[in-house]
Design a protein around this motif. Sequence first.
Motif, PDB file in Angstrom:
ATOM      1  N   ARG A  31     -15.766  17.289   6.999  1.00  0.00           N
ATOM      2  CA  ARG A  31     -15.498  16.777   8.353  1.00  0.00           C
ATOM      3  C   ARG A  31     -14.000  16.808   8.647  1.00  0.00           C
ATOM      4  O   ARG A  31     -13.186  16.488   7.790  1.00  0.00           O
ATOM      5  CB  ARG A  31     -16.026  15.347   8.494  1.00  0.00           C
ATOM      6  N   TRP A  32     -13.647  17.186   9.882  1.00  0.00           N
ATOM      7  CA  TRP A  32     -12.246  17.185  10.311  1.00  0.00           C
ATOM      8  C   TRP A  32     -12.219  16.847  11.784  1.00  0.00           C
ATOM      9  O   TRP A  32     -12.911  17.473  12.586  1.00  0.00           O
ATOM     10  CB  TRP A  32     -11.592  18.540  10.049  1.00  0.00           C
ATOM     11  N   THR A  33     -11.443  15.851  12.135  1.00  0.00           N
ATOM     12  CA  THR A  33     -11.257  15.460  13.530  1.00  0.00           C
ATOM     13  C   THR A  33      -9.784  15.666  13.856  1.00  0.00           C
ATOM     14  O   THR A  33      -8.960  14.771  13.627  1.00  0.00           O
ATOM     15  CB  THR A  33     -11.652  13.970  13.745  1.00  0.00           C
ATOM     16  N   PRO A  34      -9.420  16.860  14.354  1.00  0.00           N
ATOM     17  CA  PRO A  34      -7.998  17.101  14.617  1.00  0.00           C
ATOM     18  C   PRO A  34      -7.482  16.168  15.708  1.00  0.00           C
ATOM     19  O   PRO A  34      -8.091  16.043  16.768  1.00  0.00           O
ATOM     20  CB  PRO A  34      -7.932  18.565  15.038  1.00  0.00           C
ATOM     21  N   HIS A  35      -6.381  15.493  15.393  1.00  0.00           N
ATOM     22  CA  HIS A  35      -5.799  14.541  16.334  1.00  0.00           C
ATOM     23  C   HIS A  35      -4.314  14.369  16.040  1.00  0.00           C
ATOM     24  O   HIS A  35      -3.849  14.677  14.946  1.00  0.00           O
ATOM     25  CB  HIS A  35      -6.516  13.191  16.260  1.00  0.00           C
ATOM     26  N   LEU A  36      -3.600  13.879  17.029  1.00  0.00           N
ATOM     27  CA  LEU A  36      -2.183  13.544  16.891  1.00  0.00           C
ATOM     28  C   LEU A  36      -2.057  12.055  17.215  1.00  0.00           C
ATOM     29  O   LEU A  36      -2.359  11.640  18.333  1.00  0.00           O
ATOM     30  CB  LEU A  36      -1.329  14.376  17.850  1.00  0.00           C
ATOM     31  N   MET A  89       0.842  -1.183   0.000  1.00  0.00           N
ATOM     32  CA  MET A  89       0.000   0.000   0.000  1.00  0.00           C
ATOM     33  C   MET A  89       0.885   1.243   0.000  1.00  0.00           C
ATOM     34  O   MET A  89       1.757   1.405   0.840  1.00  0.00           O
ATOM     35  CB  MET A  89      -0.893  -0.020   1.245  1.00  0.00           C
ATOM     36  N   THR A  90       0.660   2.138  -0.942  1.00  0.00           N
ATOM     37  CA  THR A  90       1.415   3.371  -1.022  1.00  0.00           C
ATOM     38  C   THR A  90       0.787   4.396  -0.090  1.00  0.00           C
ATOM     39  O   THR A  90      -0.426   4.543  -0.050  1.00  0.00           O
ATOM     40  CB  THR A  90       1.398   3.912  -2.465  1.00  0.00           C
ATOM     41  N   SER A  91       1.624   5.099   0.663  1.00  0.00           N
ATOM     42  CA  SER A  91       1.114   6.139   1.542  1.00  0.00           C
ATOM     43  C   SER A  91       0.546   7.275   0.709  1.00  0.00           C
ATOM     44  O   SER A  91       1.089   7.624  -0.333  1.00  0.00           O
ATOM     45  CB  SER A  91       2.235   6.673   2.440  1.00  0.00           C
ATOM     46  N   PRO A  92      -0.538   7.892   1.195  1.00  0.00           N
ATOM     47  CA  PRO A  92      -1.158   8.973   0.439  1.00  0.00           C
ATOM     48  C   PRO A  92      -0.397  10.290   0.595  1.00  0.00           C
ATOM     49  O   PRO A  92       0.395  10.468   1.527  1.00  0.00           O
ATOM     50  CB  PRO A  92      -2.549   9.081   1.074  1.00  0.00           C
ATOM     51  N   ASP A  93      -0.690  11.223  -0.318  1.00  0.00           N
ATOM     52  CA  ASP A  93      -0.239  12.596  -0.148  1.00  0.00           C
ATOM     53  C   ASP A  93      -1.027  13.178   1.024  1.00  0.00           C
ATOM     54  O   ASP A  93      -2.209  12.854   1.210  1.00  0.00           O
ATOM     55  CB  ASP A  93      -0.543  13.428  -1.402  1.00  0.00           C
ATOM     56  N   ASN A  94      -0.395  14.056   1.794  1.00  0.00           N
ATOM     57  CA  ASN A  94      -1.031  14.630   2.974  1.00  0.00           C
ATOM     58  C   ASN A  94      -0.767  16.117   3.064  1.00  0.00           C
ATOM     59  O   ASN A  94       0.360  16.553   2.804  1.00  0.00           O
ATOM     60  CB  ASN A  94      -0.426  14.026   4.259  1.00  0.00           C
ATOM     61  N   ILE A  95      -1.755  16.863   3.490  1.00  0.00           N
ATOM     62  CA  ILE A  95      -1.525  18.228   3.946  1.00  0.00           C
ATOM     63  C   ILE A  95      -1.484  18.127   5.464  1.00  0.00           C
ATOM     64  O   ILE A  95      -2.459  17.698   6.099  1.00  0.00           O
ATOM     65  CB  ILE A  95      -2.604  19.205   3.443  1.00  0.00           C
ATOM     66  N   LEU A  96      -0.315  18.442   6.008  1.00  0.00           N
ATOM     67  CA  LEU A  96      -0.018  18.200   7.425  1.00  0.00           C
ATOM     68  C   LEU A  96       0.314  19.480   8.156  1.00  0.00           C
ATOM     69  O   LEU A  96       0.807  20.439   7.563  1.00  0.00           O
ATOM     70  CB  LEU A  96       1.211  17.284   7.544  1.00  0.00           C
ATOM     71  N   LEU A  97       0.111  19.432   9.461  1.00  0.00           N
ATOM     72  CA  LEU A  97       0.568  20.479  10.363  1.00  0.00           C
ATOM     73  C   LEU A  97       1.662  19.861  11.223  1.00  0.00           C
ATOM     74  O   LEU A  97       1.460  18.797  11.814  1.00  0.00           O
ATOM     75  CB  LEU A  97      -0.586  20.985  11.235  1.00  0.00           C
ATOM     76  N   HIS A  98       2.831  20.507  11.249  1.00  0.00           N
ATOM     77  CA  HIS A  98       3.967  19.997  12.012  1.00  0.00           C
ATOM     78  C   HIS A  98       4.165  20.794  13.294  1.00  0.00           C
ATOM     79  O   HIS A  98       3.907  22.003  13.328  1.00  0.00           O
ATOM     80  CB  HIS A  98       5.254  20.062  11.170  1.00  0.00           C
ATOM     81  N   HIS A 130       2.451  14.674  13.775  1.00  0.00           N
ATOM     82  CA  HIS A 130       1.801  15.653  12.900  1.00  0.00           C
ATOM     83  C   HIS A 130       0.299  15.606  13.104  1.00  0.00           C
ATOM     84  O   HIS A 130      -0.233  14.661  13.679  1.00  0.00           O
ATOM     85  CB  HIS A 130       2.130  15.363  11.428  1.00  0.00           C
ATOM     86  N   ILE A 131      -0.367  16.621  12.594  1.00  0.00           N
ATOM     87  CA  ILE A 131      -1.827  16.701  12.575  1.00  0.00           C
ATOM     88  C   ILE A 131      -2.215  16.765  11.104  1.00  0.00           C
ATOM     89  O   ILE A 131      -1.765  17.655  10.378  1.00  0.00           O
ATOM     90  CB  ILE A 131      -2.314  17.947  13.345  1.00  0.00           C
ATOM     91  N   THR A 132      -3.020  15.833  10.640  1.00  0.00           N
ATOM     92  CA  THR A 132      -3.410  15.785   9.236  1.00  0.00           C
ATOM     93  C   THR A 132      -4.611  16.688   8.987  1.00  0.00           C
ATOM     94  O   THR A 132      -5.597  16.617   9.722  1.00  0.00           O
ATOM     95  CB  THR A 132      -3.767  14.341   8.821  1.00  0.00           C
ATOM     96  N   VAL A 133      -4.517  17.510   7.945  1.00  0.00           N
ATOM     97  CA  VAL A 133      -5.658  18.314   7.509  1.00  0.00           C
ATOM     98  C   VAL A 133      -6.499  17.490   6.538  1.00  0.00           C
ATOM     99  O   VAL A 133      -7.705  17.354   6.697  1.00  0.00           O
ATOM    100  CB  VAL A 133      -5.201  19.645   6.870  1.00  0.00           C
ATOM    101  N   THR A 134      -5.856  16.912   5.510  1.00  0.00           N
ATOM    102  CA  THR A 134      -6.541  16.057   4.540  1.00  0.00           C
ATOM    103  C   THR A 134      -5.508  15.206   3.813  1.00  0.00           C
ATOM    104  O   THR A 134      -4.319  15.525   3.829  1.00  0.00           O
ATOM    105  CB  THR A 134      -7.398  16.890   3.545  1.00  0.00           C
ATOM    106  N   PHE A 135      -5.967  14.113   3.195  1.00  0.00           N
ATOM    107  CA  PHE A 135      -5.058  13.241   2.455  1.00  0.00           C
ATOM    108  C   PHE A 135      -5.754  12.700   1.223  1.00  0.00           C
ATOM    109  O   PHE A 135      -6.976  12.693   1.137  1.00  0.00           O
ATOM    110  CB  PHE A 135      -4.522  12.103   3.331  1.00  0.00           C
TER     111      PHE A 135
END
Length: 170
Positions: free
Chosen positions: A112-117, A1-10, A39-44
């Motif tokens: 929908r967004w569930t901010p989590h680490l 499985m290839t990891s997806p592209d992500n918009i992340l918060l570091h 990181h915290i993912t915004v979307t992928f």
Amino acid sequence: MTSPDNILLHLPEDEEQQVREVFARLEQRGFPAQRQTPHITVTFSPAMDEGVVKRAAELLPPVIPARFRRVGTVVFGTKRKQTVAWLLETSDELEIAARDIGARNPDGRGPRWTPHLTMGLRLPREIVPDYIRALGEETSPHLKELTAARAALWRPRSQELTVLAGGAPS
């Protein structure tokens, strides 16, 4: 499985180090090693749409850096492997921006967004209760807030990091 592209918060380096120290203490207690960058993912997406990246580059700079408050621990997944994460809350401004970005991602979850680490990735379901207990014991009571110091697009296939807001890559 290839990891997806992500918009992340570091996180800033010092906070990232605190999280890595929690990972290390949990590993010393016999739990699976956690090697992911905190990181915290915004979307992928399997391949992030350029329109989504453009919108993120417009919306995120005014709200980064951002503060997040730990408000609980959550478990994601219903199968044999589950993920344990800190549930986070942030400003209305960042929440609205993240939902807008996610809504534009055709491969995403809509607004929908569930901010989590993520604190425990792909853990065997049987160990999750003990992991959560140990996570509580190994986390400093002073680690109540986290900072999103940088927003970036991460493309794992090409190992390409594009900073969208905040500081340069560390």
